[in-house]
Write a protein that holds these residues in place. Structure first.
Motif, PDB file in Angstrom:
ATOM      1  N   GLY A   6       1.247   6.713 -44.898  1.00 47.08           N
ATOM      2  CA  GLY A   6       2.237   6.569 -43.839  1.00 47.08           C
ATOM      3  C   GLY A   6       1.737   6.951 -42.461  1.00 47.08           C
ATOM      4  N   PHE A   7       0.518   7.487 -42.364  1.00 48.34           N
ATOM      5  CA  PHE A   7      -0.018   7.850 -41.057  1.00 48.34           C
ATOM      6  C   PHE A   7      -1.114   6.875 -40.661  1.00 48.34           C
ATOM      7  CE2 PHE A   7       1.837  11.784 -42.568  1.00 48.34           C
ATOM      8  CZ  PHE A   7       2.652  12.087 -41.496  1.00 48.34           C
ATOM      9  N   VAL A   8      -1.002   6.344 -39.459  1.00 50.29           N
ATOM     10  CA  VAL A   8      -1.943   5.329 -38.985  1.00 50.29           C
ATOM     11  C   VAL A   8      -2.430   5.648 -37.579  1.00 50.29           C
ATOM     12  CG1 VAL A   8      -0.977   3.474 -40.412  1.00 50.29           C
ATOM     13  CG2 VAL A   8      -0.076   3.864 -38.133  1.00 50.29           C
ATOM     14  N   LEU A   9      -3.621   5.167 -37.287  1.00 53.99           N
ATOM     15  CA  LEU A   9      -4.201   5.287 -35.953  1.00 53.99           C
ATOM     16  C   LEU A   9      -3.857   4.028 -35.179  1.00 53.99           C
ATOM     17  CD1 LEU A   9      -6.121   6.849 -34.009  1.00 53.99           C
ATOM     18  CD2 LEU A   9      -7.976   5.496 -34.993  1.00 53.99           C
ATOM     19  N   ARG A  10      -3.302   4.196 -34.008  1.00 46.35           N
ATOM     20  CA  ARG A  10      -2.945   3.082 -33.139  1.00 46.35           C
ATOM     21  C   ARG A  10      -3.521   3.338 -31.749  1.00 46.35           C
ATOM     22  NH1 ARG A  10      -0.893  -0.234 -36.553  1.00 46.35           N
ATOM     23  NH2 ARG A  10       1.095   0.169 -37.524  1.00 46.35           N
ATOM     24  N   GLU A  11      -3.672   2.254 -30.985  1.00 47.67           N
ATOM     25  CA  GLU A  11      -4.026   2.403 -29.578  1.00 47.67           C
ATOM     26  C   GLU A  11      -2.776   2.094 -28.769  1.00 47.67           C
ATOM     27  OE1 GLU A  11      -7.190   0.785 -26.302  1.00 47.67           O
ATOM     28  OE2 GLU A  11      -7.791   0.851 -28.404  1.00 47.67           O
ATOM     29  N   VAL A  12      -2.338   3.069 -27.991  1.00 48.35           N
ATOM     30  CA  VAL A  12      -1.122   2.945 -27.189  1.00 48.35           C
ATOM     31  C   VAL A  12      -1.485   3.252 -25.739  1.00 48.35           C
ATOM     32  CG1 VAL A  12       1.221   3.807 -26.814  1.00 48.35           C
ATOM     33  CG2 VAL A  12       0.311   3.665 -29.138  1.00 48.35           C
ATOM     34  N   GLY A  14      -4.009   2.517 -24.028  1.00 48.75           N
ATOM     35  CA  GLY A  14      -5.388   2.948 -23.883  1.00 48.75           C
ATOM     36  C   GLY A  14      -5.712   4.280 -24.538  1.00 48.75           C
ATOM     37  N   GLU A  15      -4.745   4.893 -25.209  1.00 51.32           N
ATOM     38  CA  GLU A  15      -4.953   6.176 -25.881  1.00 51.32           C
ATOM     39  C   GLU A  15      -4.930   5.965 -27.390  1.00 51.32           C
ATOM     40  OE1 GLU A  15      -5.453   9.230 -24.422  1.00 51.32           O
ATOM     41  OE2 GLU A  15      -5.431   8.208 -22.489  1.00 51.32           O
ATOM     42  N   LEU A  31       3.725  11.805 -31.933  1.00 51.95           N
ATOM     43  CA  LEU A  31       2.407  11.194 -31.862  1.00 51.95           C
ATOM     44  C   LEU A  31       1.366  12.295 -31.748  1.00 51.95           C
ATOM     45  CD1 LEU A  31       3.076   8.424 -29.179  1.00 51.95           C
ATOM     46  CD2 LEU A  31       3.075   8.152 -31.645  1.00 51.95           C
ATOM     47  N   LEU A  32       0.194  12.060 -32.291  1.00 52.73           N
ATOM     48  CA  LEU A  32      -0.923  12.989 -32.167  1.00 52.73           C
ATOM     49  C   LEU A  32      -2.038  12.247 -31.451  1.00 52.73           C
ATOM     50  CD1 LEU A  32      -2.291  15.681 -32.938  1.00 52.73           C
ATOM     51  CD2 LEU A  32      -2.982  14.598 -35.077  1.00 52.73           C
ATOM     52  N   ALA A  33      -2.359  12.651 -30.227  1.00 50.45           N
ATOM     53  CA  ALA A  33      -3.388  11.974 -29.430  1.00 50.45           C
ATOM     54  C   ALA A  33      -4.775  12.441 -29.861  1.00 50.45           C
ATOM     55  CB  ALA A  33      -3.180  12.261 -27.955  1.00 50.45           C
ATOM     56  N   LEU A  34      -5.705  11.487 -29.937  1.00 48.01           N
ATOM     57  CA  LEU A  34      -7.088  11.781 -30.314  1.00 48.01           C
ATOM     58  C   LEU A  34      -8.039  11.258 -29.251  1.00 48.01           C
ATOM     59  CD1 LEU A  34      -7.125  10.614 -34.064  1.00 48.01           C
ATOM     60  CD2 LEU A  34      -6.634  12.889 -33.176  1.00 48.01           C
ATOM     61  N   ASN A  35      -9.123  12.003 -29.018  1.00 41.45           N
ATOM     62  CA  ASN A  35     -10.159  11.475 -28.140  1.00 41.45           C
ATOM     63  C   ASN A  35     -10.996  10.459 -28.923  1.00 41.45           C
ATOM     64  OD1 ASN A  35     -12.077  12.903 -29.679  1.00 41.45           O
ATOM     65  ND2 ASN A  35     -12.160  14.601 -28.235  1.00 41.45           N
ATOM     66  N   GLU A  36     -11.976   9.861 -28.264  1.00 39.07           N
ATOM     67  CA  GLU A  36     -12.774   8.797 -28.889  1.00 39.07           C
ATOM     68  C   GLU A  36     -13.458   9.254 -30.178  1.00 39.07           C
ATOM     69  OE1 GLU A  36     -13.377   5.483 -28.189  1.00 39.07           O
ATOM     70  OE2 GLU A  36     -11.841   5.581 -26.632  1.00 39.07           O
ATOM     71  N   SER A  37     -14.094  10.424 -30.142  1.00 36.58           N
ATOM     72  CA  SER A  37     -14.829  10.866 -31.333  1.00 36.58           C
ATOM     73  C   SER A  37     -13.878  11.262 -32.460  1.00 36.58           C
ATOM     74  CB  SER A  37     -15.801  12.004 -31.003  1.00 36.58           C
ATOM     75  OG  SER A  37     -15.132  13.100 -30.434  1.00 36.58           O
ATOM     76  N   ALA A  38     -12.741  11.858 -32.143  1.00 40.70           N
ATOM     77  CA  ALA A  38     -11.758  12.201 -33.176  1.00 40.70           C
ATOM     78  C   ALA A  38     -11.169  10.936 -33.801  1.00 40.70           C
ATOM     79  CB  ALA A  38     -10.658  13.081 -32.600  1.00 40.70           C
ATOM     80  N   ALA A  39     -10.928   9.918 -32.989  1.00 36.19           N
ATOM     81  CA  ALA A  39     -10.432   8.641 -33.509  1.00 36.19           C
ATOM     82  C   ALA A  39     -11.477   8.012 -34.418  1.00 36.19           C
ATOM     83  CB  ALA A  39     -10.068   7.703 -32.358  1.00 36.19           C
TER      84      ALA A  39
END
Length: 90
Positions: A6-12, A14-15, A31-39
């Motif tokens: 149920g948890f997905v990574l999205r780009e919103v 530009g984040e 929402l949980l924001a991630l930097n590039e390396s965490a994503a």
């Protein structure tokens, strides 16, 4: 460990953000924001299914110019945050 259903990574806007979808994420509500390396690490964890800090640190070392000890420390911190917000399970 593994990412909970149920948890997905999205780009919103530009984040990179992790968000909950469906019944498995009813109590998430944020929402949980991630930097590039965490994503990037999130994507690796998704591909692996079951993962460990050590395995993700190894992937990080293969992809980026980072020392193994530093990679393990950084990955452990990110995974700890994921555990705190409840998006992964043992």
């Amino acid at each position: 460990m593994r990412i909970k259903n149920g948890f997905v990574l999205r780009e919103v806007c530009g984040e990179h953000v992790i968000t909950g979808e469906g019944l498995g994420a009813v109590n998430f509500g944020k929402l949980l924001a991630l930097n590039e390396s965490a994503a990037w690490l999130w994507k690796q964890a998704q591909e692996m299914g079951d993962f460990t800090v050590e395995a993700l640190a190894g992937k990080l070392c293969e992809e980026y110019d980072v020392a193994p000890d530093e990679a393990k420390t950084d990955v452990a911190a990110i995974v700890s945050e994921w555990e705190k917000v409840g998006v992964i399970s043992e």
